[in-house]
Design an enzyme around this catalytic site. Structure first.
Site, PDB file in Angstrom:
ATOM      1  N   CYS A   1       0.818  -1.215   0.000  1.00  7.28           N
ATOM      2  CA  CYS A   1       0.000   0.000   0.000  1.00  7.28           C
ATOM      3  C   CYS A   1       0.856   1.271   0.000  1.00  7.28           C
ATOM      4  O   CYS A   1       2.066   1.232   0.143  1.00  7.28           O
ATOM      5  CB  CYS A   1      -0.941  -0.007   1.194  1.00  7.28           C
ATOM      6  SG  CYS A   1      -0.070   0.198   2.762  1.00  7.28           S
TER       7      CYS A   1
ATOM      8  N   ALA B   1       2.963   1.917   3.037  1.00  5.21           N
ATOM      9  CA  ALA B   1       4.195   1.113   3.040  1.00  5.21           C
ATOM     10  C   ALA B   1       5.298   1.822   2.256  1.00  5.21           C
ATOM     11  O   ALA B   1       6.457   1.837   2.664  1.00  5.21           O
ATOM     12  CB  ALA B   1       3.930  -0.272   2.446  1.00  5.21           C
TER      13      ALA B   1
ATOM     14  N   ARG C   1      11.449  -4.602   7.017  1.00  2.00           N
ATOM     15  CA  ARG C   1      12.389  -4.397   5.920  1.00  2.00           C
ATOM     16  C   ARG C   1      13.792  -4.488   6.503  1.00  2.00           C
ATOM     17  O   ARG C   1      14.020  -4.059   7.617  1.00  2.00           O
ATOM     18  CB  ARG C   1      12.171  -3.038   5.266  1.00  2.00           C
ATOM     19  CG  ARG C   1      10.842  -3.005   4.563  1.00  2.00           C
ATOM     20  CD  ARG C   1      10.656  -1.691   3.862  1.00  2.00           C
ATOM     21  NE  ARG C   1      11.465  -1.615   2.674  1.00  2.00           N
ATOM     22  CZ  ARG C   1      12.409  -0.710   2.480  1.00  2.00           C
ATOM     23  NH1 ARG C   1      12.677   0.186   3.370  1.00  2.00           N
ATOM     24  NH2 ARG C   1      13.086  -0.697   1.351  1.00  2.00           N
TER      25      ARG C   1
ATOM     26  N   HIS D   1       5.836   6.827  -2.264  1.00  2.35           N
ATOM     27  CA  HIS D   1       7.156   7.402  -2.549  1.00  2.35           C
ATOM     28  C   HIS D   1       7.000   8.882  -2.873  1.00  2.35           C
ATOM     29  O   HIS D   1       7.715   9.721  -2.350  1.00  2.35           O
ATOM     30  CB  HIS D   1       7.802   6.746  -3.780  1.00  2.35           C
ATOM     31  CG  HIS D   1       8.003   5.278  -3.663  1.00  2.35           C
ATOM     32  ND1 HIS D   1       7.922   4.440  -4.752  1.00  2.35           N
ATOM     33  CD2 HIS D   1       8.302   4.486  -2.605  1.00  2.35           C
ATOM     34  CE1 HIS D   1       8.171   3.202  -4.367  1.00  2.35           C
ATOM     35  NE2 HIS D   1       8.396   3.193  -3.077  1.00  2.35           N
TER      36      HIS D   1
HETATM   37 FE1  CFM Z   1      13.118   1.164  -5.175  1.00  2.25          FE
HETATM   38 FE2  CFM Z   1      12.651  -1.216  -5.351  1.00  2.25          FE
HETATM   39 FE3  CFM Z   1      11.088   0.398  -3.918  1.00  2.25          FE
HETATM   40 FE4  CFM Z   1      13.617  -0.149  -3.109  1.00  2.25          FE
HETATM   41 FE5  CFM Z   1      12.664  -2.192  -1.516  1.00  2.25          FE
HETATM   42 FE6  CFM Z   1      11.759  -3.253  -3.775  1.00  2.25          FE
HETATM   43 FE7  CFM Z   1      10.140  -1.681  -2.391  1.00  2.25          FE
HETATM   44 MO1  CFM Z   1      10.821  -4.015  -1.521  1.00  2.25          MO
HETATM   45  S1  CFM Z   1      14.545  -0.456  -4.941  1.00  2.25           S
HETATM   46  S2  CFM Z   1      12.531   1.676  -3.158  1.00  2.25           S
HETATM   47  S3  CFM Z   1      14.418  -0.925  -1.241  1.00  2.25           S
HETATM   48  S4  CFM Z   1      11.334   0.256  -5.987  1.00  2.25           S
HETATM   49  S5  CFM Z   1      12.923  -4.087  -2.212  1.00  2.25           S
HETATM   50  S6  CFM Z   1      12.459  -3.237  -5.922  1.00  2.25           S
HETATM   51  S7  CFM Z   1       9.717  -3.413  -3.396  1.00  2.25           S
HETATM   52  S8  CFM Z   1      10.876  -2.005  -0.492  1.00  2.25           S
HETATM   53  S9  CFM Z   1       9.208   0.211  -2.794  1.00  2.25           S
HETATM   54  C1  HCA Z   2       6.870  -3.184   1.032  1.00  2.00           C
HETATM   55  C2  HCA Z   2       8.212  -3.599   1.559  1.00  2.00           C
HETATM   56  C3  HCA Z   2       8.850  -4.719   0.806  1.00  2.00           C
HETATM   57  C4  HCA Z   2       8.157  -6.031   1.035  1.00  2.00           C
HETATM   58  C5  HCA Z   2       9.003  -7.197   0.682  1.00  2.00           C
HETATM   59  C6  HCA Z   2       8.373  -8.522   0.434  1.00  2.00           C
HETATM   60  C7  HCA Z   2      10.324  -4.800   1.284  1.00  2.00           C
HETATM   61  O1  HCA Z   2       6.634  -3.202  -0.166  1.00  2.00           O
HETATM   62  O2  HCA Z   2       6.057  -2.828   1.847  1.00  2.00           O
HETATM   63  O3  HCA Z   2       7.251  -8.620  -0.052  1.00  2.00           O
HETATM   64  O4  HCA Z   2       9.071  -9.488   0.703  1.00  2.00           O
HETATM   65  O5  HCA Z   2      11.213  -4.733   0.489  1.00  2.00           O
HETATM   66  O6  HCA Z   2      10.528  -4.944   2.490  1.00  2.00           O
HETATM   67  O7  HCA Z   2       8.869  -4.425  -0.566  1.00  2.00           O
END
Ligand code: CFM
Ligand code: HCA
Length: 531
Positions: free
Chosen positions: A52, A55, A86, A185
């Site tokens: 979401c 998150a 995380r 973001h």
């Molecule tokens: Fe960028 Fe990502 Fe994301 Fe990320 Fe992550 Fe991710 Fe994420 Mo999980 S690099 S910031 S540190 S888009 S692993 S592939 S999904 S938390 S929102």
């Molecule tokens: C998020 C965080 C997440 C979840 C990872 C997963 C992460 O999207 O809320 O599904 O294992 O990197 O911690 O992407």
């Protein structure tokens, strides 16, 4: 792949098939990239990998900063979900230094707060946090009910800032605000720009001052990159937001270059800082040894100083000795194996580099919440239709700072660097790097995931915790590219070596072929009946 696509679509109800069809592309390898549907709502009833908006804002962008208290206004479940799930790490300079990352701060909203409003409870929570921890700063994060009942977190933040004399700011990042984490973001980027970046006109001295945007120190990635930067003589002014502090954010405008790793999560800050302070940005990728070398060269070229260019070459040469030595042993074990990757908004692209170094091919990949530009390149942005969901997210109007706007390089120099391949304000997206015939799928559904595995039997499937055990029960190893399965770092030169070793182990163990539940091997149930 075409047949696979048609078979999957056939199973869906007609209306669903019509929608999913546009999110599944069989890469035709042509120079003009195909259009893919992305950043649209998940169809109700489909099991998505997505998370979401809250998150994306609280967990991803602000989560890795150690000295802001991240106070969640909402029911306790939302906080529990975001509490250390995380694996971003942090390293306070001394054991006494502030570090709130392992705490979980929540207003623990109850039914009565939903009925009568939660602002009073929120104010109490802010005062309590201040009394106990005396933090420099508090961020307030809204979860779904906050927006539904109309609590004004921004008004509370303003009032409390006045009362307590520290920086307090709110985020309207209710989970439903956007179609995924991606909206979170953007909301996080906006608030950082409004309330934090530019507050401090002082920074450590250094010849080559850089901000690293979109690096979240998962599994210690940022530590490895800090090591490399230091070795090259680059000064890291701030990092968004792996191993960061609020002071770093406040002084980010003192840097002379923004390098952007995960553009999906932070390109808004890069764009806004360029408009407001004149700091140019370009895309880098530190996932993969070759990609790391290329990115370092790009930075050295930007500063154009022979001393730095030489130093960077020395560092690359030195680090590559170790990388090549490892790869020589591992490459023959991994060459020709198949990978699939369905992660977030940038890793599904970045990690293809590492697999290429291992001689493996990525036959299917996609993002959970990427936008069309993450697939097709930034040039398609003007052609993306803005729907009601995107319009819901505030677009800040940024103007040049009256006193501090200072274009770091001239237009001529920029053009010169562009011609050398520096590519400012740009990224190419995932699709150019993929082979003809590869499947590119946005917001992969659970059903599609199972069908991919049944049809292709990849040697490794990369995704997250929700997918991990379903895939492994199908006899295919799953490598988590979010948390790295508690391994890592995987960024930089040292990270590449770690990744080669882990993938070698994963794709060459025979355990996955032996998986059979006991009842499959011997379908007998034994029991004794007792009265
Ligand atoms: Fe960028 Fe990502 Fe994301 Fe990320 Fe992550 Fe991710 Fe994420 Mo999980 S690099 S910031 S540190 S888009 S692993 S592939 S999904 S938390 S929102
Ligand atoms: C998020 C965080 C997440 C979840 C990872 C997963 C992460 O999207 O809320 O599904 O294992 O990197 O911690 O992407």
């Amino acid at each position: 792949p075409q047949r696979w696509k048609q078979e999957v679509l056939k199973k869906y109800p007609k209306k669903v098939a019509k929608k999913r069809e546009k999110s599944i592309v069989v890469h035709d390898g042509a120079e003009v990239l195909q259009k893919i549907q992305a950043n649209v709502r998940t169809i109700p009833g489909i099991i998505t990998q997505r998370g979401c908006t809250y998150a994306g804002c609280k967990g991803v962008v602000l989560g890795p900063t150690r000295d802001i208290v991240n106070l969640v206004h909402g029911p306790i479940g939302c906080s529990f979900y975001a509490w250390l799930t995380r694996r971003n790490q942090t390293l306070p300079p001394t054991p006494e230094s502030e570090n709130f990352m392992n705490y979980c701060f929540s207003t623990d909203m109850q039914d009565s707060n939903i009925v009568f409003g939660g602002e009073i409870k929120l104010k109490q929570a802010v005062r309590e946090v201040f009394e106990i921890f005396k933090p420099k700063s508090i961020g307030i994060f809204s979860t779904c009910p906050v927006g539904l009942i109309g609590d004004d977190v921004h008004a509370v933040a303003r009032e409390m800032k006045e009362e307590l004399g520290i920086n307090i700011f709110g985020f309207s990042c209710e989970g439903y605000k956007g179609v995924s984490q991606s909206a979170g973001h953007h909301i996080a980027n906006n608030a950082l720009m409004k309330h934090v970046i530019g507050l401090r006109d002082e920074a450590p001295k250094g010849k080559y001052k850089v901000n690293m945007l979109g690096e979240y120190n998962i599994g210690g990635d940022a530590f490895e990159l800090e090591r490399i930067f230091e070795k090259c003589g680059l000064t890291l002014i701030s990092s968004f937001s792996g191993n960061s502090t609020i002071e770093q954010f406040e002084r980010a405008h003192m840097a002379d270059l923004n390098v952007v790793m995960c553009h999906r999560s932070i390109n808004y800050v890069a764009e806004m800082m360029e408009k407001k302070f004149g700091i140019p940005w370009f895309k880098v990728n530190f996932i993969g040894a070759e990609a790391t070398a290329k990115s370092l060269r790009k930075i050295a070229e930007y500063f154009g100083d022979q001393e730095l260019i030489d130093r960077v070459e020395e560092v690359i040469a030195e680090e590559m000795v170790i990388v090549k030595k490892e790869l020589e042993v591992i490459y023959p074990h991994t060459q020709g194996k198949l990978a699939m990757m369905f992660v977030g908004g940038s890793r599904a692209h970045h990690y293809q580099e590492l697999f290429t170094e291992l001689g493996m091919s990525t036959i299917a990949a996609g993002y959970e919440f990427g936008h069309r530009d993450d697939y097709e390149g930034r040039r398609v942005i003007p052609t993306i239709q803005i729907d009601a969901d995107s319009r819901n997210i505030e677009e800040l109007t940024i103007e040049a700072d009256e006193t501090r706007f200072n274009p770091r390089i001239t237009e001529e120099r920029k053009a010169e660097l562009e011609s050398k391949g520096c590519g400012f304000n740009d990224y190419e997206g995932m699709m150019v790097d993929m082979a003809k015939g590869a499947l590119v799928i946005d917001d992969l559904s659970h059903y599609e995931m199972e069908k991919l595995i049944e049809a292709y039997h990849p040697d490794v499937f990369c995704a997250g915790i929700k997918e991990k055990y379903c895939v492994q029960k199908m006899g295919i190893p799953l490598k988590q590219l979010h948390s790295y399965d508690y391994g890592g770092p995987y960024a930089g030169f040292g990270g590449a070596v770690n990744f080669y070793k882990d993938i070698d182990m994963i794709v060459n163990t025979s355990i996955w072929k032996m998986i059979k539940a006991p009842w499959e091997a011997e379908p007998v149930i034994e029991a004794e009946f007792a009265v």
